[in-house]
Enzyme design. Structure first.
Site, PDB file in Angstrom:
ATOM      1  N   HIS A  13      11.270   9.117 -27.898  1.00 20.41           N
ATOM      2  CA  HIS A  13      10.411  10.666 -27.155  1.00 20.41           C
ATOM      3  C   HIS A  13       9.210  10.005 -26.645  1.00 20.41           C
ATOM      4  O   HIS A  13       8.755  10.723 -26.315  1.00 20.41           O
ATOM      5  CB  HIS A  13       9.930  11.230 -28.706  1.00 20.41           C
ATOM      6  CG  HIS A  13       8.385  10.820 -29.101  1.00 20.41           C
ATOM      7  ND1 HIS A  13       9.025   9.734 -30.119  1.00 20.41           N
ATOM      8  CD2 HIS A  13       7.816  10.443 -29.057  1.00 20.41           C
ATOM      9  CE1 HIS A  13       7.771   9.525 -30.576  1.00 20.41           C
ATOM     10  NE2 HIS A  13       6.535   9.703 -30.131  1.00 20.41           N
TER      11      HIS A  13
HETATM   12  C1  UD1 Z   1       2.711  13.344 -28.494  1.00 23.21           C
HETATM   13  C2  UD1 Z   1       2.063  11.817 -28.142  1.00 23.21           C
HETATM   14  C3  UD1 Z   1       2.483  10.772 -29.169  1.00 23.21           C
HETATM   15  C4  UD1 Z   1       3.267  11.031 -30.123  1.00 23.21           C
HETATM   16  C5  UD1 Z   1       3.751  11.868 -30.118  1.00 23.21           C
HETATM   17  C6  UD1 Z   1       4.241  11.774 -31.258  1.00 23.21           C
HETATM   18  C7  UD1 Z   1      -0.014  12.260 -26.782  1.00 23.21           C
HETATM   19  C8  UD1 Z   1      -0.462  11.745 -25.714  1.00 23.21           C
HETATM   20  N1  UD1 Z   1       1.685  11.727 -27.140  1.00 23.21           N
HETATM   21  O1  UD1 Z   1       3.207  12.306 -27.918  1.00 23.21           O
HETATM   22  O2  UD1 Z   1       1.456   9.578 -29.190  1.00 23.21           O
HETATM   23  O3  UD1 Z   1       4.081   9.899 -30.276  1.00 23.21           O
HETATM   24  O4  UD1 Z   1       3.286  13.278 -29.334  1.00 23.21           O
HETATM   25  O5  UD1 Z   1       5.607  13.704 -31.675  1.00 23.21           O
HETATM   26  O6  UD1 Z   1      -0.798  12.734 -27.539  1.00 23.21           O
HETATM   27  N2  UD1 Z   1       6.567  20.095 -26.527  1.00 23.21           N
HETATM   28  C9  UD1 Z   1       7.061  21.434 -27.902  1.00 23.21           C
HETATM   29  N3  UD1 Z   1       7.134  22.084 -29.084  1.00 23.21           N
HETATM   30  C10 UD1 Z   1       5.957  20.852 -29.570  1.00 23.21           C
HETATM   31  C11 UD1 Z   1       5.234  20.177 -28.889  1.00 23.21           C
HETATM   32  C12 UD1 Z   1       5.650  19.271 -27.575  1.00 23.21           C
HETATM   33  O7  UD1 Z   1       8.236  21.935 -27.102  1.00 23.21           O
HETATM   34  O8  UD1 Z   1       5.529  21.561 -31.267  1.00 23.21           O
HETATM   35  C13 UD1 Z   1       6.743  19.563 -25.568  1.00 23.21           C
HETATM   36  C14 UD1 Z   1       6.092  20.443 -24.322  1.00 23.21           C
HETATM   37  O9  UD1 Z   1       7.249  20.236 -23.304  1.00 23.21           O
HETATM   38  C15 UD1 Z   1       5.541  18.957 -24.065  1.00 23.21           C
HETATM   39  C16 UD1 Z   1       6.262  17.807 -24.009  1.00 23.21           C
HETATM   40  O10 UD1 Z   1       6.745  18.293 -25.468  1.00 23.21           O
HETATM   41  O11 UD1 Z   1       4.344  19.516 -22.769  1.00 23.21           O
HETATM   42  C17 UD1 Z   1       5.235  16.670 -25.173  1.00 23.21           C
HETATM   43  O12 UD1 Z   1       4.262  17.106 -26.135  1.00 23.21           O
HETATM   44  P1  UD1 Z   1       2.875  16.433 -25.425  1.00 23.21           P
HETATM   45  O13 UD1 Z   1       2.431  16.664 -26.976  1.00 23.21           O
HETATM   46  O14 UD1 Z   1       1.974  16.724 -24.864  1.00 23.21           O
HETATM   47  O15 UD1 Z   1       3.443  15.159 -25.885  1.00 23.21           O
HETATM   48  P2  UD1 Z   1       4.301  14.695 -27.345  1.00 23.21           P
HETATM   49  O16 UD1 Z   1       5.351  13.672 -26.020  1.00 23.21           O
HETATM   50  O17 UD1 Z   1       5.149  15.656 -27.786  1.00 23.21           O
HETATM   51  N1  UDP Z   2       9.522  12.487 -38.365  1.00 21.47           N
HETATM   52  C1  UDP Z   2      10.331  13.624 -38.506  1.00 21.47           C
HETATM   53  N2  UDP Z   2      11.824  14.229 -38.255  1.00 21.47           N
HETATM   54  C2  UDP Z   2      11.946  13.588 -36.979  1.00 21.47           C
HETATM   55  C3  UDP Z   2      11.905  12.798 -36.718  1.00 21.47           C
HETATM   56  C4  UDP Z   2      10.542  11.692 -37.035  1.00 21.47           C
HETATM   57  O1  UDP Z   2       9.504  13.927 -39.641  1.00 21.47           O
HETATM   58  O2  UDP Z   2      12.636  14.371 -36.256  1.00 21.47           O
HETATM   59  C5  UDP Z   2       8.424  11.323 -38.551  1.00 21.47           C
HETATM   60  C6  UDP Z   2       9.168  10.671 -38.863  1.00 21.47           C
HETATM   61  O3  UDP Z   2       9.236  10.485 -40.001  1.00 21.47           O
HETATM   62  C7  UDP Z   2       7.470   9.472 -38.761  1.00 21.47           C
HETATM   63  C8  UDP Z   2       6.355  10.844 -38.208  1.00 21.47           C
HETATM   64  O4  UDP Z   2       7.579  11.741 -37.396  1.00 21.47           O
HETATM   65  O5  UDP Z   2       6.545  10.127 -40.365  1.00 21.47           O
HETATM   66  C9  UDP Z   2       6.642  10.227 -36.670  1.00 21.47           C
HETATM   67  O6  UDP Z   2       6.386  10.278 -35.179  1.00 21.47           O
HETATM   68  P1  UDP Z   2       6.668  10.501 -34.491  1.00 21.47           P
HETATM   69  O7  UDP Z   2       8.171   9.618 -34.037  1.00 21.47           O
HETATM   70  O8  UDP Z   2       7.294  11.775 -33.639  1.00 21.47           O
HETATM   71  O9  UDP Z   2       5.845  10.071 -33.501  1.00 21.47           O
HETATM   72  P2  UDP Z   2       4.736   8.403 -33.093  1.00 21.47           P
HETATM   73  O10 UDP Z   2       4.848   7.890 -34.706  1.00 21.47           O
HETATM   74  O11 UDP Z   2       5.565   8.091 -32.634  1.00 21.47           O
HETATM   75  O12 UDP Z   2       3.851   8.361 -32.838  1.00 21.47           O
END
Ligand code: UD1
Ligand code: UDP
Length: 374
Positions: free
Chosen positions: A218
């Protein structure tokens, strides 16, 4: 003490479960916790599922900011958090990790002199191109207490002058650094039995323990660069084909969006790859416990692989969790096809050791006691 916990992204909701549980079980008369959800993640399987499974109280405030560019999303959060803090008396706020929700909370609270307690402080990738690196550096600087999960994190803060900085906050106190262990370790241990009792994911997907690879992707530099995403997906497909092993890929919505827009990035033969929606916590915990190996660019999944003694191919150019690599339990392969295959072979063919590195599964208790003492 009245504390506001700020969450927004999936991993923060999960981490907050450990601390909320400790408030309820160990400090019910000393700490009153309220929860603010920024709404950064909002899909049911990115947010509500964790409240349901992990027993986290429903948020007292939900800003519903949704997705957006870094600036506009963070700005909406800052303004919403500030309003809540100005209208309600809080003795401090708890922040987790390094997302835009973390940054927003730190900026909003510190400007109006509310102490910031940062859980997962001191992590560094030394890669300033990562939005998370920017967020965590700013948040650490604005925090009254930096709760570092590892000795490496303490060392990073020490190198940046945190231990002997003359800077003081309005209450006259200096920044503190506390090595408390990792709240994610608390959670993984606490929920591993519940996951075995509740999750049917192995049966649902027809998986045998030890005979599949769990993968997650991701990180923005992987999803937003077609060459990198293509290399990772093709390495996964070729490993699956060559070793006759299943790949389970719970897909983050960010990655799903890209693959929907550009299906040509997917390998032609996906017969051994099970692409599923983002998993709930019991399911992901079960998938981690039983995988042969994990491949991920997630910070949290890297660590959980280690907790469950699974080797991990790290799909990033570097990691903040250097202990995992230094002990040989993880190999950094970036998004490089050849390096991914080589790292996989190395980890499959050689024994790997998993010493205790992330505390004693009582990090939340230590954090809350330190906040009370403060
Ligand atoms: C964010 C965090 C990242 C973290 C990740 C965990 C920042 C800058 N990044 O990244 O550090 O590792 O969360 O998962 O804060 N979207 C959906 N549904 C949702 C959420 C997101 O469709 O419920 C899609 C949207 O298109 C959005 C994109 O995902 O634009 C990115 O979401 P965003 O929260 O901006 O960043 P992440 O890549 O999720
Ligand atoms: N996680 C989850 N479902 C998934 C993938 C990850 O519940 O399909 C959980 C995972 O077990 C961990 C947390 O989400 O506890 C990690 O989040 P993510 O990978 O989104 O972000 P990061 O840790 O890189 O910020």
């Amino acid at each position: 003490m009245k504390i506001l916990t700020i969450i927004g992204a999936r991993p923060q909701i999960i981490k907050a479960a450990a601390v909320s549980r400790a408030v309820k079980n160990l400090f019910p008369s000393q700490i009153e916790e309220k929860i603010l959800h920024t709404g950064q993640h909002y899909d049911t399987n990115m947010s509500q599922v964790f409240f349901d499974e992990l027993g986290i109280p429903q948020p007292d405030y939900n800003l519903g900011v949704g997705s957006g560019s870094h600036g506009s999303q963070t700005a909406r959060m800052i303004s919403g958090i500030e309003e809540v803090l100005l209208n309600n008396p809080f003795d401090g706020i708890i922040l987790y990790g390094d997302t835009n929700s973390t940054l927003a909370g730190a900026v909003a609270a510190s400007k109006i002199h509310i102490p910031v307690f940062h859980i997962e402080a001191g992590l560094r990738s030394f890669n300033m191109a990562m939005p998370e690196e920017v967020n965590r550096i700013v948040c650490d600087q604005l925090s009254s207490i930096c709760f570092a999960p590892t000795q490496t994190a303490v060392g990073n803060l020490q190198r940046e002058g945190f231990l002997d900085s003359p800077a003081t906050f309005r209450d006259g106190r200096r920044r503190r650094v506390c090595n408390c262990g990792d709240v994610m370790y608390d959670n993984s241990m606490y929920f591993s039995t519940l996951a075995r009792q509740h999750s049917t994911i192995l049966q649902d997907l027809g998986l045998q323990p030890g005979q599949y690879i769990l993968a997650t992707i991701h990180r923005d530099n992987n999803t937003d660069d077609p060459m990198r995403l293509h290399a990772i997906l093709h390495a996964l497909a070729d490993i699956a084909e060559h070793d006759n092993i299943r790949i389970v890929l719970p897909l983050h919505p960010r990655t799903r969006k890209i693959l929907n827009a550009t299906p040509a990035l997917l390998p032609a033969d996906q017969s051994k790859i099970s692409i599923i929606p983002p998993a709930g916590f019991f399911d992901i915990n079960m998938l981690e416990q039983n995988a042969r190996l994990v491949m991920t660019d997630s910070g949290g999944v890297q660590k959980e692989a280690f907790f469950f003694e699974k080797p991990c191919v790290i799909l990033r150019p570097e990691t903040e969790w250097v202990e995992i690599v230094n002990h040989g339990a993880g190999i950094i392969a970036d998004a490089d096809y050849d390096r991914i295959i080589t790292a996989y072979r190395q980890l499959i063919d050689h024994p790997v050791h998993f010493p205790h590195l992330f505390g004693d599964a009582h990090a939340a208790e230590k954090i809350l006691q330190t906040i009370l003492d403060y």
